[in-house]
Scaffold this active site. Structure first.
Site, PDB file in Angstrom:
ATOM      1  N   GLU A  72       9.400  -4.252  46.326  1.00 12.34           N
ATOM      2  CA  GLU A  72      11.199  -4.337  45.968  1.00 12.34           C
ATOM      3  C   GLU A  72      10.943  -5.115  45.017  1.00 12.34           C
ATOM      4  O   GLU A  72      11.220  -5.200  43.927  1.00 12.34           O
ATOM      5  CB  GLU A  72      11.860  -3.968  46.360  1.00 12.34           C
ATOM      6  N   HIS A  73      10.804  -6.566  45.365  1.00 10.55           N
ATOM      7  CA  HIS A  73      11.152  -7.917  44.469  1.00 10.55           C
ATOM      8  C   HIS A  73       9.990  -7.977  43.534  1.00 10.55           C
ATOM      9  O   HIS A  73      10.574  -8.390  42.270  1.00 10.55           O
ATOM     10  CB  HIS A  73      10.711  -9.568  45.303  1.00 10.55           C
ATOM     11  N   GLU A 122      14.735 -15.318  52.731  1.00  4.00           N
ATOM     12  CA  GLU A 122      15.545 -14.175  52.672  1.00  4.00           C
ATOM     13  C   GLU A 122      15.342 -13.772  54.606  1.00  4.00           C
ATOM     14  O   GLU A 122      17.064 -13.508  55.275  1.00  4.00           O
ATOM     15  CB  GLU A 122      15.385 -13.065  51.786  1.00  4.00           C
ATOM     16  N   HIS A 179       9.574  -4.171  50.959  1.00  2.00           N
ATOM     17  CA  HIS A 179      10.211  -5.157  50.592  1.00  2.00           C
ATOM     18  C   HIS A 179       9.656  -5.813  49.707  1.00  2.00           C
ATOM     19  O   HIS A 179      10.608  -6.681  48.898  1.00  2.00           O
ATOM     20  CB  HIS A 179      11.427  -5.569  51.438  1.00  2.00           C
TER      21      HIS A 179
END
Length: 459
Positions: free
Chosen positions: A82-83, A159, A79
């Site tokens: 991904e950012h 997040e 993840h």
């Protein structure tokens, strides 16, 4: 899943490059809905679905990597990466990436799951070359700078905090841990505060190089697209970045046989001062390749998939004990989950759990009625078609199918398979799944005596 058609054509290269292999996986009707696949010599797969009647196109790249590919010390790396792929390349800054798509009224995003990651852009058909160039550039030439890693760490921690503030989300993560324990499937996709704080630029860059070579990627495009043009533009973008890899590259096969351990009879309670108690009661389900998944889909729809479902009627309509109550299934390469979620006042947790257990037991022992099954087949068929009414959904379908199954199934074949489910098949899968001992996850301010009684719900 099976292909309706698989006609192989060889396309020699006039530029002296190695030959790509193109197949028509689904012929469509009058050219509408035709699905084709081209495999480039480096192992990159490109699948498209053509819909000439629309004015939009969605372009995506799927990576064969998810949070279950992480070691405990790399928790959240997929993840995190991904950012970072949105933070800039040698060709574009982070602002350039977002501005390019914004300037044509498009939308761009990405998501990370347990077993795959997807990056996509949805644009007007005339702007598809731009979307291809931008997304391919991100995937093949990301800089992953130290300063970007440090800056984005704060964003990801926010997040995680945002997710922690939503107990309706947290309870599902808690249930995954309850069922799978301290295994890759049991850990959160986002990672934890400790693992995210511990990740270094070097670790993330190595993860990127390992999992983002062409053999691990599937390119998918749907809408008003021309397959040969998409292939040519994608190939050019990958070649410019020097990212096509070895000419003898072989695409990574779909995942199989990982044998994840699943728990039974476990209870996890997280005491929080929430207005509602959030409950997930569930048991092992079916792997995504299990042929019984069609019958399980019908069962899930009848049991908790809509306003006419048993759980909705018994828990909400007849007794008013919850606003939200539903059942769901999740299928992975080697295993699956079947769960029932409900949100209710803390003092009514045990009433809700008893009703849910009673309904699961009734369906497991007596089955569903023919009328319930027929209604569920109709509902599942309709929702399947309605869920594929935009190019984004179509791109998701063909990209995920290629990555997870290696084949494609037409919508008509899917509808035929749902319609072919028999009452006996539904009753059999109900016995196989629902008679298993469940596990339970609860978030909410339960008193000690209430919490102690939770084990009765899984005994």
């Amino acid at each position: 899943m099976t292909s309706r058609s698989s006609v192989t054509t060889a396309r020699p290269s006039s530029e002296g490059r190695a030959v790509a292999r193109t197949q028509t996986l689904l012929p469509g009707k009058d050219g509408i809905g035709t699905v084709r696949r081209t495999t480039l010599p480096g192992g990159l797969r490109i699948v498209t679905e053509t819909l000439p009647s629309v004015r939009s196109a969605t372009f995506g790249i799927w990576a064969h990597v998810g949070s279950r590919d992480e070691t405990p010390t790399l928790g959240g790396a997929t993840h995190y990466l991904e950012h970072l792929l949105f933070k800039g390349t040698r060709k574009r800054s982070a602002l350039d990436i977002s501005a390019a798509i914004d300037a044509v009224g498009g939308e761009m995003n990405a998501f990370t799951a347990k077993e795959y990651t997807c990056y996509y852009a949805r644009v007007l058909d005339t702007d598809l070359p731009l979307a291809i160039d931008v997304v391919c550039d991100m995937l093949t030439d990301s800089l992953i700078l130290e300063e970007d890693v440090d800056a984005e760490r704060g964003v990801i921690l926010e997040e995680i905090a945002m997710t922690e503030d939503d107990p309706g989300d947290v309870v599902h993560e808690l249930f995954a841990r309850t069922m799978f324990g301290d295994t890759p499937l049991g850990r959160p996709v986002l990672g934890t505060v400790d693992t995210v704080n511990g990740l270094t630029r070097g670790q993330i860059a190595r993860f990127y190089r390992k999992h983002y070579d062409p053999t691990h990627l599937v390119v998918a495009a749907a809408g008003n697209v021309d397959h040969a043009t998409v292939v040519r533009q994608v190939r050019r973008a990958f070649e410019k970045a020097g990212a096509l890899g070895r000419t003898d590259g072989v695409p990574v096969a779909p995942r199989t046989g990982l044998r994840t351990l699943r728990a039974a009879g476990r209870v996890e309670h997280l005491n929080r001062k929430t207005e509602q108690a959030h409950v997930v009661l569930g048991m092992p389900g079916l792997a995504r390749n299990d042929e019984r998944r069609w019958a399980l889909g019908v069962l899930n729809t009848a049991l908790g998939g809509g306003m006419s479902s048993r759980l909705f009627q018994e828990v909400r309509e007849k007794r008013g004990l919850a606003y939200s109550v539903y059942s769901y299934t999740s299928g992975f390469a080697d295993c699956g989950l079947f769960g029932v979620y409900a949100g209710c006042r803390p003092g009514q947790v045990h009433d809700v759990l008893k009703i849910c257990r009673d309904e699961l037991h009734k369906v497991a022992s007596d089955g569903l009625t023919d009328d319930e099954i027929a209604r569920a087949v109709g509902q599942l068929s309709g929702s399947t078609v309605l869920g594929l009414e935009d190019t984004g959904a179509l791109m998701n379908r063909i990209g995920k199918s290629e990555l997870c199954w290696g084949t494609q199934m037409s919508v008509d074949d899917m509808l035929d398979r749902i319609a072919a489910v028999t009452p006996d098949e539904v009753r059999e899968v109900a016995r196989d799944v629902l008679e298993q001992r469940p596990s339970l996850s609860v978030i909410g301010p339960l008193k000690d005596k209430q919490a102690d009684r939770l084990h009765q719900a899984v005994s």
